[in-house]
Design a protein around this motif. Sequence first.
Motif: not given
Ligand SMILES: Nc1nc2c(c(=O)[nH]1)N[C@H]1C(S)=C(S)[C@@H](COP(=O)(O)O)O[C@H]1N2
Length: 560
Positions: A378-383, A432, A438, A469, A507-508, A513, A521-522, A524, A527
């Motif tokens: 499952f690709w992760p995203n975010g800082k 997702h 993705w 967050s 990471l997720h 969340r 996804g953005y 959602m 943290w």
């Molecule tokens: N706090 C926070 N939540 C975030 C993000 C983020 O950058 N910061 N990115 C979002 C995006 S663009 C996506 S696609 C999903 C990715 O969730 P995952 O990392 O569990 O795959 O988280 C979302 N939640």
Amino acid sequence: MFNMGEMAENINSNSLVYPADRRLWVQVKWQFLLAAAVAGAVPVVAAWAWYLILGLPEMSPSPRIVEPSASDPIGFPVWLRLAHFVNILMMVLLIRSGLSILMDHPRLYWSDHCTLGSEWIRFTPIVVPKDRVWTAKDDSRYISPWIGLPGFRHTIGIARHWHFLSAFFWLINGLIFVALLFATNQWKRLVPTDIAIFFDAWKVHVHYATFHMPVEPDGFYKYNPLQQLAYFGIVFIVAPISLFTGLAMSPAIDNWAGWYPRLFGGRQCARSIHFLALCSYLAFLVPHVGMVVITGFAQNMNHIVFGTDDKDINGLLVFAAGVVGIILICWATHWISWKRPRWVQMGFRRILGPFQRQFLNRLPSRNLYTRADISPYFWPNGKMPHSPEWDGLGEGRREHFKLKVFGMVENPVELGIADMEAMGKREQITLHHCIQGWSGVAQWGGINLTQLMQLVKPLPGATAVVFRSYGDGHYGGEFYDTLTLENAGHPETLLAWEMNDKPLSDLHGAPLRLRAENQLGYKMVKWIKSVEFVASEKEVGKGYGGKNEDDEYYPVVANI
Ligand SMILES: Nc1nc2c(c(=O)[nH]1)N[C@H]1C(S)=C(S)[C@@H](COP(=O)(O)O)O[C@H]1N2
Ligand SMILES: [Mo]
């Protein structure tokens, strides 16, 4: 109004425009290269075999030239010429913005899991490192603005606004075009009515493939059979495929009608086919323009510009002016994207926002998967957050966590994970949809936001819910996003602390969340530290509805 100063402040423009790694790269799995080579070579080899063994096929003279009939189309009416021009312009914007979108997740797959290394083609030299976190955002690539709109590493938000706006006008133009084709006799140019056309087209193909020119009919009255089939294929097959595969990438549509993306083999197949449709347009465009030039450039230009069958150069001149006009529009869209990105964001919101709110947002989201469907990757995203607050939450980030729920509510509360667990856990296995392209299937466990709303009782004036967050946004500053009250009340909107039957990993999004399955996804937020009910999302941050909406011009409603 937004200006470059603000842009430079938000985003480090230089590293954005000229990231260190700008290598261009395309890598295709050999099986697909081989398949493409065979698919391309077979018709050419067959044509040569035909020619060498049976000789050049004899072409029947075009009936239009032999005996003109009153019911056949003569020339090109003004609506057809206009629609052709609008189509060129929209296709240019669609292709340019589409390439910019593609480069934000420069990999295409056949499976919705998007497992590392499973892509059949990638437009990046990067093999994802497995020894450290590599987010989908890290993976996005640079594209020159000569090719992409907006290009560089502007945001996919802007690229998508251009893409959907031009798709919208392209579709309207196309529908008018097709309606008028059938309202007049112009449909006869395109629609095959005799099965023999396939054999006749083959004969033309044998000519071309062996470098012979058949006798061409005057396109003012009739196309040659191969040309007719090619035009028919582009208008009636490839264009609808682009449209329908485009729609199959929408989280609102996929979650409403799970069978729909499956028609194409799933969301990622739809995305790959969407790209192959682009390849078909380009494969059509090169011989189309080539033949227009070879078979009487000036005359053909008079056909499509003035609707006359003259041989003077006026049509050519006006067409050249049209091309310059398209280049100027490309320059203008580039300028607006960089200097006035809010215009693009707000233009999109005004033109397509109502459709998103009135139609897509209302679709019930109900597409559930089984445990067997869960994605291995499952690709992760975010800082990742690095605040002392988050670090201090303790083991599994759950121990000291208290979710603050406040704002326009009767009964503000602070809840630990155990308190929420006691309210009753809901589980769902869903797909997702990341804005970048993705996807992945995962199981989520948490409470419905409706359960929370029953507890805190939002006041009548509340219209939006803010999720803040512990983590920062891509360009710094607290990450947050908002949901409309309607989407918050959706049965599949969860505050989740569990992923794939385990406590959420750091990471997720540990400890908590958001899941909002009919949105991208953005929305959602990971943290999560607090939930606030507000009268309007305009009160928060810069007022556009979320961190990505503020800094990356994403749309506030994320259902396409
Ligand atoms: N706090 C926070 N939540 C975030 C993000 C983020 O950058 N910061 N990115 C979002 C995006 S663009 C996506 S696609 C999903 C990715 O969730 P995952 O990392 O569990 O795959 O988280 C979302 N939640
Ligand atoms: Mo995303």
